[in-house]
Design a protein around this motif. Structure first.
Motif: not given
Length: 190
Positions: A60-65, A68-78
């Motif tokens: 989430x933090x890297x994609x936010x920076x 990129x799509x940080x929401x998808x990164x957070x959810x997919x990562x979870x």
């Protein structure tokens, strides 16, 4: 280029990362099946839930920076390791865990949650290059790399985040802990 750098720095300075991160995971962290990940050890002494939170939050933090799509990164990562079995003792019928669990995790997640294409790609391709198909999206590549980083730290018990539990404390203290996880909050306050 100057404009892009400026926009990245201003967006980095203007967000409450934990509150926004928590919002990204709405509907996941209070779901009984996701909480079951706490019952399974992933690497070393780190549970599957802890590992997934570490990967998710870092992604989430890297994609936010990077914008990129940080929401998808957070959810997919979870949900990337949402396979719900002890891989140390349970052997899948269709092959080795390292090769098969991404599809199992995707099937489990797809059954319970609405997933966009990036989230599906993150879950399915997070074991690349062990699995043959490379990630289609940048967010999926980032999560795949972060997953390896955290797996190494957790397995070898490296890094201050693992040794002193600082990231675990930071993440677990951000939401109402369900009854199932009250022992975790108690451990963190001791």
């Amino acid at each position: 280029m100057k404009k892009w750098i400026s926009s990245r720095l201003s967006s980095r300075a203007n967000f409450n990362s934990l509150a926004e991160y928590k919002e990204c995971l709405q509907g996941l962290l209070d779901h009984e099946s996701v909480l079951m990940m706490e019952d399974f050890i992933q690497h070393g002494r780190t549970t599957c839930l802890e590992h997934s939170l570490f990967v998710s939050y870092t992604g989430y933090k890297i994609c936010r920076l990077l914008g990129l799509d940080w929401r998808s990164a957070a959810r997919g990562g979870m949900l990337h390791d949402f396979f719900l079995y002890d891989w140390h003792t349970t052997k899948p019928d269709n092959g080795l865990h390292g090769f098969t669990h991404p599809l199992t995790a995707l099937e489990n997640a797809y059954e319970l949650f609405e997933l966009n294409d990036r989230e599906k790609d993150i879950i399915l391709k997070h074991m690349w290059p062990l699995t043959v198909m490379p990630p289609k999206y940048k967010e999926a590549l980032i999560i795949a790399l972060i997953d390896k980083y955290w797996a190494l730290l957790e397995t070898l018990r490296l890094g201050k985040e693992i040794k002193n539990g600082s990231l675990k404390k930071k993440l677990y203290n951000q939401w109402e802990v369900p009854e199932k996880l009250t022992h975790v909050r108690e451990e963190l306050t001791e």
